[in-house]
Motif scaffolding. Structure first.
Motif, PDB file in Angstrom:
ATOM      1  N   LEU A  12      -5.510   4.450   6.044  1.00 50.11           N
ATOM      2  CA  LEU A  12      -4.788   3.534   6.925  1.00 50.11           C
ATOM      3  C   LEU A  12      -3.429   3.221   6.321  1.00 50.11           C
ATOM      4  O   LEU A  12      -3.235   3.262   5.101  1.00 50.11           O
ATOM      5  CB  LEU A  12      -5.579   2.228   7.112  1.00 50.11           C
ATOM      6  CG  LEU A  12      -7.053   2.379   7.500  1.00 50.11           C
ATOM      7  CD1 LEU A  12      -7.939   2.225   6.266  1.00 50.11           C
ATOM      8  CD2 LEU A  12      -7.466   1.394   8.574  1.00 50.11           C
ATOM      9  N   ASP A  13      -2.474   2.890   7.188  1.00 52.10           N
ATOM     10  CA  ASP A  13      -1.153   2.440   6.760  1.00 52.10           C
ATOM     11  C   ASP A  13      -1.087   0.928   6.912  1.00 52.10           C
ATOM     12  O   ASP A  13      -1.291   0.398   8.018  1.00 52.10           O
ATOM     13  CB  ASP A  13      -0.051   3.101   7.591  1.00 52.10           C
ATOM     14  CG  ASP A  13       0.038   4.603   7.362  1.00 52.10           C
ATOM     15  OD1 ASP A  13      -0.387   5.054   6.283  1.00 52.10           O
ATOM     16  OD2 ASP A  13       0.523   5.318   8.252  1.00 52.10           O
ATOM     17  N   ALA A  14      -0.821   0.230   5.821  1.00 50.13           N
ATOM     18  CA  ALA A  14      -0.852  -1.233   5.801  1.00 50.13           C
ATOM     19  C   ALA A  14       0.550  -1.824   5.768  1.00 50.13           C
ATOM     20  O   ALA A  14       1.493  -1.221   5.251  1.00 50.13           O
ATOM     21  CB  ALA A  14      -1.644  -1.722   4.596  1.00 50.13           C
ATOM     22  N   PHE A  15       0.665  -3.027   6.322  1.00 45.16           N
ATOM     23  CA  PHE A  15       1.914  -3.780   6.407  1.00 45.16           C
ATOM     24  C   PHE A  15       2.948  -3.062   7.274  1.00 45.16           C
ATOM     25  O   PHE A  15       4.132  -2.985   6.945  1.00 45.16           O
ATOM     26  CB  PHE A  15       2.490  -4.074   5.019  1.00 45.16           C
ATOM     27  CG  PHE A  15       1.632  -4.999   4.199  1.00 45.16           C
ATOM     28  CD1 PHE A  15       1.397  -6.305   4.616  1.00 45.16           C
ATOM     29  CD2 PHE A  15       1.043  -4.570   3.026  1.00 45.16           C
ATOM     30  CE1 PHE A  15       0.595  -7.161   3.872  1.00 45.16           C
ATOM     31  CE2 PHE A  15       0.239  -5.417   2.275  1.00 45.16           C
ATOM     32  CZ  PHE A  15       0.016  -6.716   2.706  1.00 45.16           C
ATOM     33  N   THR A  16       2.478  -2.547   8.396  1.00 44.33           N
ATOM     34  CA  THR A  16       3.395  -1.877   9.315  1.00 44.33           C
ATOM     35  C   THR A  16       2.793  -1.837  10.713  1.00 44.33           C
ATOM     36  O   THR A  16       1.569  -1.864  10.875  1.00 44.33           O
ATOM     37  CB  THR A  16       3.686  -0.436   8.840  1.00 44.33           C
ATOM     38  OG1 THR A  16       4.594   0.189   9.757  1.00 44.33           O
ATOM     39  CG2 THR A  16       2.412   0.390   8.768  1.00 44.33           C
ATOM     40  N   ASP A  17       3.660  -1.754  11.713  1.00 46.44           N
ATOM     41  CA  ASP A  17       3.196  -1.553  13.087  1.00 46.44           C
ATOM     42  C   ASP A  17       3.458  -0.123  13.552  1.00 46.44           C
ATOM     43  O   ASP A  17       3.256   0.197  14.710  1.00 46.44           O
ATOM     44  CB  ASP A  17       3.877  -2.548  14.036  1.00 46.44           C
ATOM     45  CG  ASP A  17       5.392  -2.395  14.081  1.00 46.44           C
ATOM     46  OD1 ASP A  17       5.956  -1.684  13.220  1.00 46.44           O
ATOM     47  OD2 ASP A  17       6.022  -3.002  14.968  1.00 46.44           O
ATOM     48  N   LEU A  18       3.903   0.747  12.631  1.00 42.69           N
ATOM     49  CA  LEU A  18       4.203   2.135  12.967  1.00 42.69           C
ATOM     50  C   LEU A  18       3.455   3.073  12.037  1.00 42.69           C
ATOM     51  O   LEU A  18       3.529   2.933  10.806  1.00 42.69           O
ATOM     52  CB  LEU A  18       5.712   2.413  12.851  1.00 42.69           C
ATOM     53  CG  LEU A  18       6.633   1.695  13.836  1.00 42.69           C
ATOM     54  CD1 LEU A  18       8.081   1.944  13.461  1.00 42.69           C
ATOM     55  CD2 LEU A  18       6.365   2.160  15.259  1.00 42.69           C
ATOM     56  N   LEU A  19       2.749   4.025  12.589  1.00 36.39           N
ATOM     57  CA  LEU A  19       2.075   5.033  11.789  1.00 36.39           C
ATOM     58  C   LEU A  19       3.098   5.824  10.964  1.00 36.39           C
ATOM     59  O   LEU A  19       4.250   5.993  11.389  1.00 36.39           O
ATOM     60  CB  LEU A  19       1.305   5.979  12.712  1.00 36.39           C
ATOM     61  CG  LEU A  19       0.182   6.804  12.096  1.00 36.39           C
ATOM     62  CD1 LEU A  19      -0.884   5.902  11.462  1.00 36.39           C
ATOM     63  CD2 LEU A  19      -0.447   7.693  13.149  1.00 36.39           C
ATOM     64  N   TYR A  20       2.684   6.265   9.795  1.00 37.33           N
ATOM     65  CA  TYR A  20       3.503   7.030   8.858  1.00 37.33           C
ATOM     66  C   TYR A  20       4.544   6.172   8.148  1.00 37.33           C
ATOM     67  O   TYR A  20       5.486   6.690   7.537  1.00 37.33           O
ATOM     68  CB  TYR A  20       4.189   8.231   9.521  1.00 37.33           C
ATOM     69  CG  TYR A  20       3.263   9.058  10.366  1.00 37.33           C
ATOM     70  CD1 TYR A  20       2.134   9.664   9.806  1.00 37.33           C
ATOM     71  CD2 TYR A  20       3.486   9.229  11.725  1.00 37.33           C
ATOM     72  CE1 TYR A  20       1.257  10.409  10.582  1.00 37.33           C
ATOM     73  CE2 TYR A  20       2.613   9.968  12.509  1.00 37.33           C
ATOM     74  CZ  TYR A  20       1.505  10.556  11.929  1.00 37.33           C
ATOM     75  OH  TYR A  20       0.643  11.300  12.713  1.00 37.33           O
ATOM     76  N   THR A  21       4.402   4.845   8.231  1.00 39.43           N
ATOM     77  CA  THR A  21       5.231   3.940   7.441  1.00 39.43           C
ATOM     78  C   THR A  21       4.281   2.967   6.736  1.00 39.43           C
ATOM     79  O   THR A  21       3.067   3.127   6.755  1.00 39.43           O
ATOM     80  CB  THR A  21       6.236   3.182   8.327  1.00 39.43           C
ATOM     81  OG1 THR A  21       5.525   2.334   9.253  1.00 39.43           O
ATOM     82  CG2 THR A  21       7.114   4.135   9.115  1.00 39.43           C
ATOM     83  N   GLY A  22       4.826   1.952   6.081  1.00 37.44           N
ATOM     84  CA  GLY A  22       3.984   1.026   5.342  1.00 37.44           C
ATOM     85  C   GLY A  22       3.367   1.695   4.127  1.00 37.44           C
ATOM     86  O   GLY A  22       3.868   2.704   3.618  1.00 37.44           O
ATOM     87  N   ASN A  23       2.260   1.129   3.640  1.00 38.30           N
ATOM     88  CA  ASN A  23       1.623   1.633   2.430  1.00 38.30           C
ATOM     89  C   ASN A  23       0.262   2.231   2.761  1.00 38.30           C
ATOM     90  O   ASN A  23      -0.633   1.529   3.214  1.00 38.30           O
ATOM     91  CB  ASN A  23       1.446   0.509   1.406  1.00 38.30           C
ATOM     92  CG  ASN A  23       1.308   1.039  -0.012  1.00 38.30           C
ATOM     93  OD1 ASN A  23       1.181   2.240  -0.226  1.00 38.30           O
ATOM     94  ND2 ASN A  23       1.326   0.137  -0.984  1.00 38.30           N
ATOM     95  N   PRO A  24       0.067   3.526   2.537  1.00 40.38           N
ATOM     96  CA  PRO A  24      -1.225   4.135   2.847  1.00 40.38           C
ATOM     97  C   PRO A  24      -2.281   3.766   1.810  1.00 40.38           C
ATOM     98  O   PRO A  24      -2.007   3.705   0.613  1.00 40.38           O
ATOM     99  CB  PRO A  24      -0.919   5.642   2.818  1.00 40.38           C
ATOM    100  CG  PRO A  24       0.270   5.773   1.942  1.00 40.38           C
ATOM    101  CD  PRO A  24       1.067   4.525   2.087  1.00 40.38           C
ATOM    102  N   ALA A  25      -3.487   3.526   2.291  1.00 36.60           N
ATOM    103  CA  ALA A  25      -4.630   3.254   1.417  1.00 36.60           C
ATOM    104  C   ALA A  25      -5.841   3.963   1.973  1.00 36.60           C
ATOM    105  O   ALA A  25      -5.975   4.139   3.189  1.00 36.60           O
ATOM    106  CB  ALA A  25      -4.899   1.748   1.335  1.00 36.60           C
ATOM    107  N   ALA A  26      -6.737   4.361   1.082  1.00 37.21           N
ATOM    108  CA  ALA A  26      -8.034   4.889   1.494  1.00 37.21           C
ATOM    109  C   ALA A  26      -9.078   3.800   1.321  1.00 37.21           C
ATOM    110  O   ALA A  26      -8.995   2.991   0.394  1.00 37.21           O
ATOM    111  CB  ALA A  26      -8.398   6.116   0.679  1.00 37.21           C
TER     112      ALA A  26
END
Length: 275
Positions: A12-26
């Motif tokens: 998942l991408d966290a702290f964002t409303d747009l996929l492929y931005t923010g911080n990815p975490a498993a």
């Protein structure tokens, strides 16, 4: 558990409303077996994922227990992977009716609340800052930028304060120098242009040269900027290449902070034969 045991995994991408931005975490739920995998196996999975953090969680009598691993080490606190795990619990796995869940962790109880507007809010302990009595030479040499206004030390990180957002954007760190700084990582920050404050986070010591969006660093940033700006409700932006936006609040007693963000699901998968 048998050699054929498999586990679900989400990215998942966290702290964002747009996929492929923010911080990815498993996120790996272990609630089917309700017990931890061996530490070396969880570390190996995190290294294989090669993301800033991989979170694992199990059920407890009071809620859930969460642990976080970078590609190289287990850490005591991680914001973005907790936000991502909250999303998994609320919307993908457990789907509780209540709007608040609690994770036990190495940093004590951490809550995640679900707002009506789709945001998730972390309730984390506030960091305690003090002016850095000793400033490692590698800190100033490694940041390679303008002279900072202040340098502070929190529980795990140094925090370096600059005059302007442009100063933070212009930093071109030498990670070979910064990796020798005795800390989990280095937060750099300044007043923002369209938000209250901006930051970046460098943590080569933890296997992450520059973290895209660092929830745990905001346990340090929020108390500082709440005091500087004389306000408890704040907006923040992390100026990494992927970027992230956060809604922040300092609790009235000053001991805890709220860190709000959005989460986007990137993938669902399965880990096979991980016992």
């Amino acid at each position: 558990m048998t050699p054929s045991t498999s586990f679900r995994i989400y990215q998942l991408d966290a702290f964002t409303d747009l996929l492929y931005t923010g911080n990815p975490a498993a996120v790996v739920p272990l609630t089917d077996q309700n017990e931890w995998l061996p530490d070396d196996r969880m570390q190996a999975i995190a290294a294989e994922n090669n993301l800033a953090e991989t979170a694992f969680y199990i059920r407890t009598e009071t809620g859930y227990h969460i642990r976080w691993f970078t590609p190289t080490v287990e850490v005591d606190l991680c914001g973005h992977a907790t936000l991502a795990t909250g999303y998994v619990v609320f919307f993908l796995e457990e789907k509780p009716e209540e709007a608040k869940i609690t994770f036990d962790s190495k940093s004590g109880p951490l809550t995640v609340c679900r707002d009506s507007d789709g945001w998730l809010v972390l309730d984390f302990p506030a960091d305690v800052l003090h002016k850095a009595a000793v400033q490692p030479p590698a800190l100033s040499a490694g940041l390679r930028g303008p002279k900072p206004l202040e340098i502070h030390k929190g529980k795990t990180d140094f925090m370096v304060v600059y005059a302007t957002q442009a100063d933070v954007e212009a930093l071109a760190p030498d990670f070979r120098e910064l990796v020798t700084v005795p800390a989990r990582g280095i937060i750099v920050t300044a007043p923002g242009i369209d938000v209250d404050f901006v930051s970046r986070f460098f943590a080569p010591q933890s296997g992450i040269d520059e973290d895209p969006v660092t929830g745990s660093a905001h346990t340090t940033l929020i108390p500082y900027w709440a005091d500087k700006l004389a306000k408890t409700d704040l907006t923040a932006r992390q100026l990494s290449a992927r970027g992230g936006y956060l809604r922040c609040k300092l609790h009235s007693d000053g001991t805890r902070v709220d860190i709000g963000g959005q989460v986007q699901l990137y993938l669902k998968g399965e880990l096979a034969n991980h016992v």
